[in-house]
Structures are given as C-alpha cells and as structure tokens.
Design an enzyme around this catalytic site. Structure first.
Site, PDB file in Angstrom:
ATOM      1  N   ASP A 208       0.888  -1.161   0.000  1.00  0.00           N
ATOM      2  CA  ASP A 208       0.000   0.000   0.000  1.00  0.00           C
ATOM      3  C   ASP A 208       0.925   1.209   0.000  1.00  0.00           C
ATOM      4  OD1 ASP A 208      -1.699   2.160   0.592  1.00  0.00           O
ATOM      5  OD2 ASP A 208      -3.022   0.936   1.845  1.00  0.00           O
TER       6      ASP A 208
ATOM      7  N   VAL B  95       0.735   4.043   1.152  1.00  0.00           N
ATOM      8  CA  VAL B  95       0.770   4.842   2.376  1.00  0.00           C
ATOM      9  C   VAL B  95       1.878   4.368   3.318  1.00  0.00           C
ATOM     10  CG1 VAL B  95      -0.831   3.469   3.778  1.00  0.00           C
ATOM     11  CG2 VAL B  95      -0.778   5.967   4.050  1.00  0.00           C
ATOM     12  N   SER B  96       2.427   3.197   3.075  1.00  0.00           N
ATOM     13  CA  SER B  96       3.418   2.610   3.977  1.00  0.00           C
ATOM     14  C   SER B  96       4.842   3.004   3.610  1.00  0.00           C
ATOM     15  CB  SER B  96       3.314   1.081   3.953  1.00  0.00           C
ATOM     16  OG  SER B  96       4.431   0.491   4.582  1.00  0.00           O
ATOM     17  N   PRO B  97       5.570   3.667   4.519  1.00  0.00           N
ATOM     18  CA  PRO B  97       6.965   3.992   4.218  1.00  0.00           C
ATOM     19  C   PRO B  97       7.832   2.743   4.124  1.00  0.00           C
ATOM     20  CG  PRO B  97       6.454   4.517   6.506  1.00  0.00           C
ATOM     21  CD  PRO B  97       5.168   4.166   5.850  1.00  0.00           C
TER      22      PRO B  97
END
Length: 213
Positions: free
Chosen positions: A9, A11-13
């Site tokens: 995803d 949004v995940s660093p």
C-alpha cells in the site's frame, strides 16, 4: 525460478523502503515478482490493529525510524506533508493500470515516489493530475468509470487477508509469508534453500498460547 507476490500500500513507508531494497536484497537469485496493491487500513481493521499512526508515541517513533532507515540505506525518503492519509485515490490509480490486480514495477515505483520523495502532499489535486498523466500510458482500456479498479482493490485485499496478510509490505512465495523490510534477509534465505525452513518454519509457530485470546 521462484515467484514472489509483493503486497503493498503506497501509504506505507516500509513498503517504499522494501520496494527499493528488494533488488539488492535478492541480488544473484532467480525469481519473478508481481506487485499487488491492497488497502492496508482494511487489513489492520480486520486484525483490530490501530497501526503505528494510531498510537501517538509509536507514530513519532515510526516516522523517525523510517526517515533514519532511508538515510542509512541510501534510499531517499521524505515524510509527506500529511500522514497518514487515505490512499484510495492512489490505489485506484495503480489498479487502473491493471487488468488482473497486479501492477508492474514501473507503476509501483511511480506511485511510491509520488508519496515518498519531496515531502509533498500525496493527495494534492495538481500532483494527482500530474501522476495520472505520468501513468496514462500504463492505463488499461475499458474502465472509464473506475469500477474495475475498485473491484480489483477489494478482491486483492480480500485475497490477501485470506492468505494471512496482516500488514505491508508482505511477500508471499510457496504459500509462505514474509513481512516487513526486515523480513527480506529471511526471504533471501528461503530462496537460497536454507535447511532451517524444512522444520523451523512450522515449529516456531507451534508454541502454545500462554494467554487465551
């Protein structure tokens, strides 16, 4: 040749760091990768997990940690102007470039760099338009209303949950799941045929629960 499914995803660093480190981590091995966008929030909700951003001190630590990891690993990583954010527009843009739920490395990288380089607002309207233009050659025909992309995201997320995926990045090979950036050395060991996996994999997870739940 082993086949790896990479659940991510944008949004995940850690997904960004793992995406960048994967070629180096598996250098010299024979494998193929398919990238499967999933909705992290839905996976966390299913497990009753608020995620790092849902716990204030952990949120602070996570942002410091990933920024330091980017520095230490030589991977450019700048926290976006707002985080967390709702990644649905990015996930659907990615899956507009797919007919089966998988995206290619170019598409995945374009979206991850959109979020994790430059420190900008990932959902800024002008930037989203620029992103759409950059990915336009990858977009698959026949989904003008976006219904196919939405369906693929639901299907990907449901299938990932059914496979036991509880967070991202996650890597599946031969029915085994490896989670997180720090799971890459373990993934490499499996692909190299480390004998530990013949008995250690199942034995390590067979410990009896000490607390019912």
């Amino acid at each position: 040749m082993k086949h790896i499914t990479f659940y991510l995803d944008f949004v995940s660093p850690y997904a960004w760091l793992a995406f960048e480190r994967l070629p180096q981590a598996l250098e010299g091995l024979s494998y193929s990768v398919e990238y499967r966008p999933v909705l992290l929030g839905a996976l966390l909700q299913q497990q009753g997990n608020p995620g790092p951003a849902g716990i204030a001190p952990k949120r602070d630590w996570t942002y410091r940690h990933v920024t330091w990891l980017g520095h230490a690993l030589g991977v450019p990583l700048h926290m976006p102007a707002r985080h967390p954010f709702k990644p649905l527009p990015l996930l659907r843009q990615a899956l507009a470039c797919s007919h089966d739920g998988s995206i290619n490395r170019f598409t995945a990288g374009t979206l991850l760099r959109h979020v994790w380089q430059g420190g900008h607002d990932a959902l800024d309207a002008t930037r989203l338009e620029q992103l759409a233009q950059a990915l336009a050659p990858q977009v698959q025909p026949g989904d003008d209303d976006g219904a196919r992309a939405k369906a693929l995201l639901r299907s990907n997320t449901d299938a990932a949950a059914a496979r036991g995926v509880f967070g991202v990045p996650a890597f599946e090979v031969d029915g085994k799941l490896f989670w997180g950036l720090d799971g890459l050395p373990m993934l490499r060991a499996y692909l190299e045929g480390d004998a530990w996996f013949a008995t250690g994999w199942d034995a390590a997870a067979s410990v009896e629960k000490g607390i019912p739940g």
